[in-house]
Write a protein that holds these residues in place. Structure first.
Motif, short mmCIF file in Angstrom:
data_model
loop_
_atom_site.label_atom_id
_atom_site.label_comp_id
_atom_site.label_asym_id
_atom_site.label_seq_id
_atom_site.Cartn_x
_atom_site.Cartn_y
_atom_site.Cartn_z
N GLY A 14 0.80 -1.21 0.00
CA GLY A 14 0.00 0.00 0.00
C GLY A 14 0.83 1.26 0.00
O GLY A 14 1.89 1.33 0.59
N SER A 15 0.33 2.25 -0.69
CA SER A 15 1.00 3.54 -0.72
C SER A 15 0.36 4.45 0.31
O SER A 15 -0.71 4.16 0.85
CB SER A 15 0.88 4.16 -2.12
OG SER A 15 -0.47 4.46 -2.40
N GLN A 18 -3.14 5.48 -0.48
CA GLN A 18 -4.11 4.41 -0.22
C GLN A 18 -4.47 4.37 1.27
O GLN A 18 -5.63 4.16 1.62
CB GLN A 18 -3.56 3.07 -0.67
CG GLN A 18 -3.50 2.91 -2.18
CD GLN A 18 -2.75 1.68 -2.58
OE1 GLN A 18 -1.53 1.73 -2.75
NE2 GLN A 18 -3.46 0.58 -2.72
N LEU A 22 -8.09 4.91 2.91
CA LEU A 22 -8.59 3.89 3.83
C LEU A 22 -9.02 4.52 5.15
O LEU A 22 -10.09 4.20 5.68
CB LEU A 22 -7.52 2.82 4.06
CG LEU A 22 -7.90 1.67 4.98
CD1 LEU A 22 -8.99 0.82 4.35
CD2 LEU A 22 -6.67 0.83 5.28
N ALA A 83 -9.26 1.97 -1.75
CA ALA A 83 -7.94 1.88 -1.10
C ALA A 83 -7.08 0.79 -1.69
O ALA A 83 -5.88 0.73 -1.43
CB ALA A 83 -8.11 1.68 0.41
N ALA A 84 -7.63 -0.04 -2.54
CA ALA A 84 -6.86 -1.09 -3.21
C ALA A 84 -5.99 -0.53 -4.33
O ALA A 84 -5.09 -1.20 -4.81
CB ALA A 84 -7.80 -2.16 -3.77
N SER A 85 -6.25 0.71 -4.74
CA SER A 85 -5.52 1.32 -5.85
C SER A 85 -5.10 2.74 -5.50
O SER A 85 -5.92 3.53 -5.01
CB SER A 85 -6.42 1.34 -7.09
OG SER A 85 -5.97 2.29 -8.03
N ALA A 86 -3.85 3.06 -5.79
CA ALA A 86 -3.36 4.42 -5.52
C ALA A 86 -4.08 5.44 -6.38
O ALA A 86 -4.45 6.52 -5.90
CB ALA A 86 -1.85 4.49 -5.74
N SER A 89 -7.60 5.85 -5.11
CA SER A 89 -7.57 6.54 -3.82
C SER A 89 -7.43 8.04 -4.01
O SER A 89 -8.12 8.83 -3.36
CB SER A 89 -6.40 6.03 -2.97
OG SER A 89 -6.61 4.69 -2.60
N ARG A 146 2.54 9.22 -3.82
CA ARG A 146 2.09 7.87 -4.13
C ARG A 146 3.06 6.82 -3.60
O ARG A 146 2.78 5.64 -3.63
CB ARG A 146 1.96 7.74 -5.65
CG ARG A 146 1.30 6.49 -6.07
CD ARG A 146 1.05 6.51 -7.55
NE ARG A 146 0.69 5.19 -8.00
CZ ARG A 146 0.47 4.86 -9.21
NH1 ARG A 146 0.57 5.77 -10.16
NH2 ARG A 146 0.13 3.65 -9.54
#
Length: 157
Positions: A14-15, A18, A22, A83-86, A89, A146
């Motif tokens: 995770g970035s 993200q 979240l 939140a699964a993708s920067a 997000s 990111r």
């Protein structure tokens, strides 16, 4: 990442953007749920589905309705999903901020009005919160990098 990176770094991809999405998602979910809990929401028995007649007050401060709480729940669910993708997000934060800007402007014109246009009960506290969310979400969406949220110790690489 190199093969010698710590296991925690390899395991979590995770970035920072993200994690921010979240966190917003979790907070929106908690606020949406709290709006349906008597005690956390004062005057719970006066809660309406929508409209300015709802006198339910989350934490005794923020005017809420079933629709208002549902919007928070929806924002929370979307926050968790993106939140699964920067990239998703970042879009969530920026466009969520824009949506809250619209809601803030709407609140400026309808707060306290007793007509059909006031279908989301908002008070001054809600308006200030929506302005704060607007600024925070847009700025975080633009400026949070990111890059990886978990950095490997350079000495171990």
């Amino acid at each position: 990442m190199s093969a010698s990176a710590p296991a925690a770094t390899r395991r979590y991809g995770g970035s920072l953007i993200q994690i921010v999405a979240l966190v917003f998602g979790v907070v929106f979910l908690l606020v949406g749920i709290a709006g349906f809990i008597p005690g956390l929401t004062q005057n719970f028995d006066t809660m309406m589905f929508a409209g300015h007649h709802s006198e339910a007050m989350l934490l005794g401060v923020f005017q809420v309705s079933v629709l208002h709480n549902a919007v928070h729940l929806l924002f929370g669910i979307v926050g968790l999903a993106v939140a699964a993708s920067a990239v998703a997000s970042r879009q969530y934060l920026i466009w969520g901020g824009v949506i809250y800007a619209v809601l803030w402007i709407y609140g400026l014109f309808t707060a306290g009005m007793a007509d059909a246009w006031n279908f989301v009960p908002l008070n001054t506290a809600d308006n200030w919160l929506h302005l704060g969310l607007t600024v925070a979400m847009i700025l975080l969406g633009i400026f949070v990098p990111r890059g990886s949220a978990v950095r490997a110790d350079p000495a171990t690489q």
